[in-house]
Design a protein around this motif. Sequence first.
Motif, PDB file in Angstrom:
ATOM      1  N   ARG A  75      -2.662   8.761  -6.408  1.00 29.38           N
ATOM      2  CA  ARG A  75      -1.850   7.699  -6.993  1.00 29.38           C
ATOM      3  C   ARG A  75      -2.521   7.140  -8.255  1.00 29.38           C
ATOM      4  N   GLU A  76      -3.808   6.864  -8.152  1.00 28.28           N
ATOM      5  CA  GLU A  76      -4.520   6.279  -9.285  1.00 28.28           C
ATOM      6  C   GLU A  76      -4.547   7.225 -10.480  1.00 28.28           C
ATOM      7  N   ASP A  77      -4.821   8.509 -10.213  1.00 33.55           N
ATOM      8  CA  ASP A  77      -4.883   9.492 -11.302  1.00 33.55           C
ATOM      9  C   ASP A  77      -3.522   9.665 -11.963  1.00 33.55           C
TER      10      ASP A  77
ATOM     11  N   ASP B 179      -0.922   7.528 -11.951  1.00 33.73           N
ATOM     12  CA  ASP B 179      -0.461   6.322 -12.637  1.00 33.73           C
ATOM     13  C   ASP B 179      -1.203   6.076 -13.949  1.00 33.73           C
ATOM     14  N   ALA B 180      -2.474   6.472 -13.981  1.00 31.89           N
ATOM     15  CA  ALA B 180      -3.245   6.292 -15.206  1.00 31.89           C
ATOM     16  C   ALA B 180      -2.591   7.065 -16.352  1.00 31.89           C
TER      17      ALA B 180
ATOM     18  N   GLU C 183       0.834  -1.209   0.000  1.00 35.06           N
ATOM     19  CA  GLU C 183       0.000   0.000   0.000  1.00 35.06           C
ATOM     20  C   GLU C 183       0.865   1.254   0.000  1.00 35.06           C
TER      21      GLU C 183
ATOM     22  N   ARG D  47      -4.542   7.630  -2.195  1.00 32.10           N
ATOM     23  CA  ARG D  47      -5.033   6.607  -3.118  1.00 32.10           C
ATOM     24  C   ARG D  47      -5.512   7.219  -4.445  1.00 32.10           C
ATOM     25  N   GLY D  48      -6.348   8.254  -4.346  1.00 31.52           N
ATOM     26  CA  GLY D  48      -6.869   8.902  -5.548  1.00 31.52           C
ATOM     27  C   GLY D  48      -5.771   9.570  -6.358  1.00 31.52           C
TER      28      GLY D  48
END
Lengths: 147, 109
Positions: free
Chosen positions: B27-29, B31-32, A105, B24-25
């Motif tokens: 990271r996701e944005d 990495d996309a 994580e 988290r958000g």
Amino acid sequence: MKVQNEMSMSFESRSSNEGFARCAVSAFVTQLDPTISELNDIKTAVSEAVTNCVVHAYRNTIGKIYINVRIKENFVVVIKVRDTGCGIGDVRQAMQPLFTTAPSEERAGLGFAVMQSFMDKVNVRSKTGKGTTVTLEKRLSCRVGNG
Amino acid sequence: MKISENEDSITVYLTGDIDHHSARGIREDTDAVVQMKKPSVLNLDFSGVNFMDSSGIGFIMGRYRLMSLYGGVVRVVNVPEGLAKMMNLSGLSALDIMERRGEKIESTK
């Protein structure tokens, strides 16, 4: 040391409460007129302690997190962050910089190192299966008279 | 959070508080876009960040690894005074990704 003021609160171990927790503690401490840097140190340490409860103590479950803040003589602030989660088997190992049980994580393993360098004292008491209490202490540089 | 793209670089303008919850958000944005564009440079601009705990360090380290997979590099730029303590404590300076004083990246804001 005499307690001059005190507050307690409890909330669920949801990650959305991490911001609430550090802001609530910082709002309470504000009456001592801390510097921006001192307030930031406290917010950061509280955020680390609360995140540990969310990520580790109550892993995959929701439990209660209890915070107690005491303002003592000489502008000393004592913050207790307590959970009744899984506990820490080896506290010394858990406090090692870069040690983490959740690398997937992207936990940097810096939580306790940050608490220790941002606060004057950090104490951890834990019992496996019973929970953990982290006590954070910092003396503020008081710029006002007797808050 | 805003993302701007240049020829061969992407700049992510981080804003607000970076903690375990918000990471988290972010990271996701990030990495996309990175996985789609595979830029050679990923700039992480911290100028709009008010607060950051060690989750921000985890975020930087994770992007460092991701970019390394593509042979790209990460640069951490415009770090506000208030975050300096956390950045210094993290040991990230050893990775040579921190912007040096006086060396500015061209802003595409």
